[in-house]
Structure formats: C-alpha cells, structure tokens
Design an enzyme around this catalytic site. Structure first.
Site, PDB file in Angstrom:
ATOM      1  CB  CYS A  61      -5.662  -0.509   5.700  1.00 49.50           C
ATOM      2  SG  CYS A  61      -4.161  -1.021   4.807  1.00 49.50           S
TER       3      CYS A  61
ATOM      4  CD1 TRP B 272      -1.226  -8.340   5.125  1.00 51.64           C
ATOM      5  CD2 TRP B 272      -1.881  -6.334   4.369  1.00 51.64           C
ATOM      6  NE1 TRP B 272      -0.801  -7.400   6.025  1.00 51.64           N
ATOM      7  CE2 TRP B 272      -1.185  -6.164   5.586  1.00 51.64           C
ATOM      8  CE3 TRP B 272      -2.380  -5.209   3.711  1.00 51.64           C
ATOM      9  CZ2 TRP B 272      -0.991  -4.907   6.144  1.00 51.64           C
ATOM     10  CZ3 TRP B 272      -2.185  -3.960   4.275  1.00 51.64           C
ATOM     11  CH2 TRP B 272      -1.495  -3.819   5.485  1.00 51.64           C
TER      12      TRP B 272
ATOM     13  CB  SER C  46      -0.893   0.017   1.244  1.00 56.62           C
ATOM     14  OG  SER C  46      -1.737  -1.117   1.278  1.00 56.62           O
TER      15      SER C  46
ATOM     16  CG  ASP D 207      -5.144  -1.811   0.916  1.00 57.31           C
ATOM     17  OD1 ASP D 207      -4.866  -2.960   0.520  1.00 57.31           O
ATOM     18  OD2 ASP D 207      -4.374  -0.839   0.780  1.00 57.31           O
TER      19      ASP D 207
END
Length: 669
Positions: free
Chosen positions: A621, A668, A444, A666
């Site tokens: 995020c 992961w 990011s 966002d």
C-alpha cells in the site's frame, strides 16, 4: 326498384354524408407516418456493412453508456452526444447504473466509455452491469440476432498494473456475446495523455461509425458551446421550501433502500458524518503534516477493513473569492440550473438551488488544470483576437507539447488561466455548466468497525507544493480535512475494495488451523489499511475468535523515528498483543544512505521466501509510481534467488498469486 333506391338515397342522404365524413376523417388521422428521410453516405470502402434487420425509427437511438468514478467518462460522453446531434444521429447518454442490461440485445448502437479503478475494478456505477456482462450464464448469441453494433473507449492509468482492464473486458465480452465491433477499442492514460487519447480515438471513430449508420460526417472544429441548462435566479421571496418552484434539497436521486428499509448511502447519496477527532501525527520536528481523523457514522455506514472512504471536499475559500471577483458575479446570488426543455422546477436541477459561492466551493472543480475542451469553450468568450487564437492553438491536437507545458506542467487553475487571458468573460450560467464537477477523494480506511463500532478513521497526509508559476498550491481535500474541527460535518460514502485480510482472520467460524502468513508493506500513510487489519486481528484475538497461530510481518517506512513515525505507540501495543509478530522499520533520513522498505525486504530474503512458499499473502500500500514498483522488483529478485526461477517464472508466480488473491495492492499516484 330504382324508384325505391332513389327515394331511400334522398331520405338518408344527410346521414350517409355524415358517416362518410367520419370514416374519412378517422382514416386520415390514423394514416401511417411517412418514411424517415434517407441520409447521405460518405464513401469509406473499409467500413463494415450495416445490420440486415431493420428496426423501427423509434429504436434508432445511439446509446452512449458511461462508467465513471470522477465524472470524466460522463464529460466525454457529453462531448460524443453533442457531436452526434450535430451530425444528426439521435442519441442518449446513459448512466450504466440506471440501465437494465437485459435491454442491450435490442439496442441500435451501443457506445461504452468506461473507467477502471483500483486493481482492475469497474467504477461503482458500472459494477452491476459489469457483473451481468461477465456472468457465465449469458448465451453466446445474446447480442447476435441481429448483431448489436458497439465500440468501447477506456479510461485508465498506466501507473496501475491492470491498465484499462474494464474496457478490455467490455470489448471482449460484447464480441463473445455476438455483438459487432464497429470500431476498435480506444484507451486513454490519465497519467499522461487521457484527453489527447480520447480526441484521437473520437476523430477516427466518427469516420467509421457515420459510414456504418449511413450519416454524413460533419466537422466539429467550429463547434460552439451549446447550453443544455438555463439559470434561474432566485430571490429571497421565492427561495422558499413551500414554493413549488424551490426545494432546498431537491430529490434528484431517489435513495436506495436496504431490505429493512434503511437508506443506503453511496457516491450519489453520501452520508453527512460528524468529526469526533482530528489530531496531528507528525512531531514538531516535521516540516509536513499528517492527520488522524475520526468520524462518527453510527449505524449509517458499514465497512470492512481494507475498504476506501470517499469524501466530497470543499474548495479553498480564497480561491473561490478570487474567482468570483474575476468573473464579476455576486457570490450570494441564489440560483438553480434547470433543463431548457423543462418548465422550471428545480426538482430536476443539475445544480442548485444554492448560492453561486456555494457552487464554486462545493460543486465545481476549480483547482485541477483545465482540459482542452474547456480552453476551446473559453475561446468563444473573448473578443481579443490574439487570446482567441492562443486558446484555440493550446486546445489543438498539434499543440500537445505547448498545452502540457503551459497548463499541466505549470499546474494552472481556471483562475490563473482567466488572469492570463483578461479578455475572457463567460456568462456565469455557462461557466456553471461547462466547468467539470468536483469529484470525491478516496482514502484507505485505517480502522476496524468491529474494534471501533460506529466509527471510521482515515490517515491523511496534507498535500501542498509550489507550482512553477510561483503559486502555493494546497491539496483540496487534505487541506480542508486538516482544518476541520470536532463537530464539523463531512459528506462521505464507502467504496468496497479487494484489499482483504485472508478469510481465516475474518470468518465467523473459528478455525484451529494455522492462519496463513502475511507480509505487509506500507511506508508513510501506506500503513493506513494495515492499521485496520491489525485492529481487526487484535479484536478477534481478544474475543477468542482466532488463535495466535499465525506469522505476519510489517515493513513500515518513514523519515525518522522522531519526525513522522505514524502510530508509533500503537505498533508497540500490536506487538505486545501478538497481533503483529514482526515489525521492521526503514528510516530514510537517519543514515547517510537512504533506506527504504524494499531495502529492508532485501535483508529478509530468506524469511520472505519462506512465508511466500508456505501460502503467505503479500500486501503493498502506498505510492504506485516508485515504491510499489521497487517492492515488486525486490520480490521478483527474492523469488528468483530462493525459488531458483528465471525472470518469466518469477513473474508468473506473482501473477498466480494475484489471481488467487494472495498478492494485493492498494496504491495511488
């Protein structure tokens, strides 16, 4: 009269004979080709009928289209290609980026292997095709006359909310446009059983597809690795840029150009950026490391806050040298891999020209646990019967638990596997071909291009851990980045994201209306894109592009204020400049009971509901497995309590926010 005819025949006989021979030769040389051989069919009553309209033999090519971000879908496509050729089906593997979708209606058979990334997004190489496919301008009979047969396999990750969204869209739209689904859509989970899912789908798919196309199904159990490329070893003498045999930087892919003629850098043509800053963000009290790394990109790359930076890393030199020693090859050997059916020009090389050491360092993925297909291939290169049996067993469908324990759980690299099976001795030319490629890593972006022209920044936590085998594993990209010095070069490109600021903050036209509220949740490096957001807001405030009429709140989390409080001084500046109205920090190691961002959210329930119900945007995020799910559940509880809604209504509100672009992640794993 007869005498006259006889005399004419005698006089012109030679000429007549010549004419007859010429005409006969012409007719023979231009005779129509013989009909194609008829393939035997296997008996499967449930298979659908083939299309009624016959196409010429030159069109009967099964197209295997792939959409990939990490090359896995392409690797799977090559497996399909190999098996199709063994069966006898003419086929072609096609990168969706290079395909003209207007040709789809004339395809003989279309097979799609497509991955999903981010929030249900298509991969970069499939983006244009995806937009074409989903356009409302497409007529419903586009693929119907005759119906184009198709099947789809998706590569996704169940950790993400939009699991295999792209494959599902492909499958639905192809049918809506008149295509004929010959075999059901398959879906693979990269978080658990991706390869097993693919193998299971492929096994059943071939039964139906072979019957449909009229081919006899052949077993692939005894398939051997068949090289598509050959290795050309280069000497100092012919390793010359002026030699037609060699070009140091072969133009495998023609760069894309913008309207003004400048080069567009992307995943296939990355820009070589220069490191201008690399500093540690953790204090000396931390047992971990997190780096702030800034690059000079000049005017070569452009990005918006929230976008991702793709970086091609370099493998750890110690692992490369160990592998060279185990394979018994000279790392300084110069080579190129060229197609078997080409004369030998490395302009079309799949790898090279380069040294073997460079290939192991920058091209091959030598750290991730090898897939079953690699184990199956390695079994061909050992003369030790017990090793062969063990490898074939690990690669089999019935030994999933053994494979998961020995390979995935223990996180064995290809180097460790070769040490465990000393009899394996593959030729380096084959090794260079069957090993997977080293994919780009994505970060990011933690900066604003408007606030820092010509610069891009990432915030990278250094990954390392001890594997169950006792090996200390260093994350490939994060470790490489951590050791970079100012002046070093890094190949990179920008990947667009949907993780965007509300248009009020980015519009070129100033607005007097109040900006929508924002709730940002980002513990640790999850703060990265929000740093870019705040830089952008601060820049627009200082240039009078926006007023101070907004309400935003940031939930940040770390272990301790003196350990890993990232950008602590900057956050104070953001508050002082009114870029950030409220900052709430969760310190997980400063109290007896661990406190995380979701706990801080629960303490602000009324405030969060007020912002949400007034059109607020909600951003998350960070870690997808735990944090993002916990934050989502906390928000649902807030909506239920203050919005007087039940579980279904609360979930529906979040889904509505997602559809309208007000709930963005966002994350992961």
């Amino acid at each position: 009269m007869l005498d006259l005819i006889e005399s004419l025949l005698i006089e012109y006989a030679p000429t007549i004979i010549v004419v007859v021979l010429i005409v006969g030769t012409y007719l023979y040389m231009n005779r129509p080709p013989p009909p194609p051989p008829i393939n035997r069919k296997i008996k499967t009553p449930a298979a659908p009928k083939p299309p009624k309209v016959q196409k010429s033999s030159s069109e009967k090519v099964l197209k295997i289209f792939f959409g990939t971000q990490t090359r896995t879908a392409e690797d799977f496509s090559r497996v399909i290609e190999k098996e199709a050729k063994k069966i006898g089906i003419p086929c072609e593997v096609v990168d969706l980026e290079t395909y003209d979708p207007n040709d789809l209606s004339s395809e003989y058979f279309a097979m799609f292997l497509v991955a999903t990334h981010g929030e249900g997004d298509p991969t970069d190489n499939a983006k244009e095709f995806y937009l074409w496919l989903t356009s409302e301008d497409r007529p419903s009979t586009l693929l119907a006359n005759p119906a184009v047969p198709f099947t789809v396999f998706g590569l996704g990750n169940k950790t993400y909310e939009h699991y295999n969204a792209v494959a599902r869209v492909f499958d639905r739209r192809l049918e809506e446009l008149g295509g004929k689904r010959v075999f059901e859509r398959g879906e693979g989970d990269d978080d658990a059983t991706l390869e097993e899912d693919f193998l299971h789908w492929k096994k059943n798919m071939w039964v139906t597809v072979c019957e449909y196309l009229g081919y006899e199904l052949k077993s692939s159990e005894d398939d051997k690795f068949t090289p598509r490329f050959r290795m050309i070893t280069l000497t100092e003498e012919n390793y010359d840029v002026n030699n037609s045999y060699i070009r140091v930087n072969p133009p495998k892919i023609k760069p894309k150009l913008s309207n003004n003629g400048s080069v567009i850098y992307d995943i296939k043509n990355p820009y070589l950026a220069t490191v201008v800053e690399n500093k540690e963000l953790h204090s000396s009290e931390s047992d971990r490391s997190c780096k702030h790394i800034e690059f000079d990109i000049g005017e070569n790359l452009s990005y918006l806050v929230g976008d991702h930076l793709g970086i091609y890393p370099v493998n750890e030199s110690a692992l490369v040298e160990q592998l060279l020693l185990r394979l018994g090859v000279d790392g300084d050997t110069k080579f190129a891999m060229v197609p078997h059916d080409k004369a030998g020009s490395v302009i079309e090389a799949s790898v090279g020209p380069m040294t073997v050491r460079k290939a192991l360092s920058e091209v091959l993925d030598i750290t991730n646990p090898p897939r079953k297909s690699i184990l199956r291939t390695l079994a061909e290169y050992t003369q030790v019967e017990e090793e062969k049996k063990r490898l074939i067993r690990l690669a089999s469908e019935e030994a999933a638990d053994e494979y998961n324990e020995f390979i995935k759980h223990d996180f064995r690299t290809i180097g460790e596997l070769l040490q465990n099976f000393p009899g394996i001795n593959p030729p380096i030319s084959h090794f260079l071909e069957f090993m997977p490629r080293l994919p780009a890593r994505y970060y990011s972006i933690s900066s604003s291009l408007n606030a820092t022209p010509g610069r891009v920044t990432i915030t990278s936590v250094v990954v390392n851990f001890n594997t169950p085998t006792g090996r200390f594993h260093n994350g490939v990209c994060s470790t490489w980045l951590a050791n970079l010095k100012v002046g070093d070069k890094v190949p990179m490109f920008v990947r667009e994201s949907h993780f965007r600021l509300p248009s009020h903050y980015t519009s070129a036209v100033a607005s007097d209306k109040p900006a929508p509220p924002m709730i940002m949740v980002g513990p640790g490096t999850g703060f990265a894109p929000f740093r870019g957001f705040l830089q952008e807001i601060q820049h627009r405030l200082s240039t009078k592009q926006i007023s101070e009429q907004f309400d935003n709140i940031l939930y940040f989390g770390c272990r301790g204020s003196n350990i890993d409080y990232l950008y602590k001084e900057e956050m104070v500046v953001y508050q002082q400049s009114s870029s950030l109205k409220t900052l709430t920090v969760a310190f997980s190691r400063e109290t007896a009971e661990k406190t995380y961002v979701q706990h801080k959210m629960a303490s602000d329930k009324e405030k969060i509901w007020s912002l949400i119900s007034n059109g607020g945007y909600f951003y998350v995020c960070g870690d997808a497995r735990s944090m993002a799910k916990s934050v989502n559940q906390t928000l649902i509880q807030i909506i239920k309590e203050y919005g007087s809604k039940d579980d279904n209504a609360a979930q529906q509100l979040i889904e509505d926010m997602q559809k309208s672009g007000r709930y963005l992640q966002d994350v992961w794993f």
